[in-house]
Design an enzyme around this catalytic site. Structure first.
Site, PDB file in Angstrom:
ATOM      1  N   ASP A  11       1.048  -1.099  -0.082  1.00  0.00           N
ATOM      2  CA  ASP A  11      -0.127   0.170  -0.201  1.00  0.00           C
ATOM      3  C   ASP A  11       0.839   1.064  -0.051  1.00  0.00           C
ATOM      4  O   ASP A  11       1.434   1.658   0.999  1.00  0.00           O
ATOM      5  CB  ASP A  11      -0.781  -0.091   1.304  1.00  0.00           C
ATOM      6  CG  ASP A  11      -1.957   1.168   1.141  1.00  0.00           C
ATOM      7  OD1 ASP A  11      -2.375   1.511   0.150  1.00  0.00           O
ATOM      8  OD2 ASP A  11      -2.296   1.692   2.392  1.00  0.00           O
ATOM      9  N   GLU A  71      -1.094  -1.310  -5.067  1.00  0.00           N
ATOM     10  CA  GLU A  71      -2.286  -0.429  -5.173  1.00  0.00           C
ATOM     11  C   GLU A  71      -2.079   0.768  -6.062  1.00  0.00           C
ATOM     12  O   GLU A  71      -1.025   1.406  -5.975  1.00  0.00           O
ATOM     13  CB  GLU A  71      -2.852   0.023  -3.874  1.00  0.00           C
ATOM     14  CG  GLU A  71      -4.217   0.728  -4.026  1.00  0.00           C
ATOM     15  CD  GLU A  71      -4.917   0.912  -2.663  1.00  0.00           C
ATOM     16  OE1 GLU A  71      -5.714   0.030  -2.381  1.00  0.00           O
ATOM     17  OE2 GLU A  71      -4.385   1.679  -1.976  1.00  0.00           O
ATOM     18  N   ASP A 144      -2.875   0.890   6.921  1.00  0.00           N
ATOM     19  CA  ASP A 144      -2.087   0.563   5.782  1.00  0.00           C
ATOM     20  C   ASP A 144      -1.427  -0.629   5.479  1.00  0.00           C
ATOM     21  O   ASP A 144      -1.265  -1.289   4.483  1.00  0.00           O
ATOM     22  CB  ASP A 144      -0.936   1.704   5.586  1.00  0.00           C
ATOM     23  CG  ASP A 144      -1.119   3.034   6.150  1.00  0.00           C
ATOM     24  OD1 ASP A 144      -1.645   3.809   4.839  1.00  0.00           O
ATOM     25  OD2 ASP A 144      -1.407   3.354   7.053  1.00  0.00           O
TER      26      ASP A 144
END
Length: 170
Positions: A11, A71, A144
Site C-alpha cells: 500500500d 495498489e 496501511d
C-alpha cells in the site's frame, strides 16, 4: 501438483507504506509477515524515498516473494500530497523491478471487490475480511498494513497471478 506462491502486497505512501507477505495456493492465503515502513515527516523527500527503497529491499531479501502487487493511486484533492505519494510509488515499483519481481497493480475498487465481494466496501469491512481470510489473531495495524495484505490477497485470487495461470492452463 499444488502451486504455492509468495506475494508481497504494497500500500504505497510517503509517510507510511504498508507491506504484507502472504503465501497462497489461490484458495487458502496465509500471512507470512507484515508491517509498515515509516518515514519521518520533517525529513527531505529524497531521503525518505531512499529509506523506502532500502527498507523495501531488505523486506524482499528476507521474505523472498516471487511477485509484488501494488495498489494504484487514488487521487486525492491535495495535489502536493498526491505527487509525493506518486514519487514513493515509483520508487516502490523500481525496487520490485530491480529485485526481479513480477509486478501487478490493482485499484482500490478491485481490491475491495476481491476481498470483500463489494467494490465500495468500507475500510473496516476490508480489515475484518483480511483478518478472517488470513486467520490472524488480531486485525493488522496500522490500516496501511491491512490494506497491503488485502492487495496481496487480491492478487492471489486474480487471473494475473502465476497460480491462476498454472491452474487455467491445465
Amino acid at each position: 501438483m499444488l502451486i504455492i506462491m509468495r506475494i508481497l502486497g504494497i500500500d504505497p505512501g510517503l509517510a507510511t507504506i504498508g507491506w504484507g507477505v502472504i503465501e497462497s495456493d489461490a484458495y487458502r492465503p496465509k500471512a507470512v509477515a507484515y508491517g509498515s515502513i515509516i518515514t519521518p515527516a520533517k525529513t527531505d523527500t529524497e531521503k525518505r524515498l531512499d529509506m523506502i527503497y532500502s527498507e523495501l529491499s531488505a523486506i524482499i531479501r528476507e521474505h523472498k516473494p516471487e511477485e509484488m502487487a501494488v495498489e494504484e493511486l487514488f487521487w486525492n484533492t491535495n495535489q502536493t500530497t498526491g505527487i509525493r505519494v506518486a514519487e514513493a510509488r515509483g520508487v516502490i515499483l523500481l525496487c520490485g523491478e530491480r529485485h526481479g519481481l513480477k509486478i501487478s497493480e490493482y485499484t482500490p475498487l478491485q481490491v475491495k471487490q476481491s476481498v470483500v465481494g463489494y467494490g465500495r466496501a468500507e475500510k473496516k469491512q476490508v480489515i475484518t475480511m483480511v483478518t478472517m481470510l488470513l486467520n490472524l489473531s488480531a486485525p493488522p495495524k496500522p490500516d496501511d498494513t491491512a490494506d497491503a495484505l488485502a492487495i496481496a490477497v487480491c492478487h492471489s485470487f486474480s487471473g494475473a497471478s502465476r497460480i491462476a495461470q498454472y491452474y487455467n492452463k491445465n
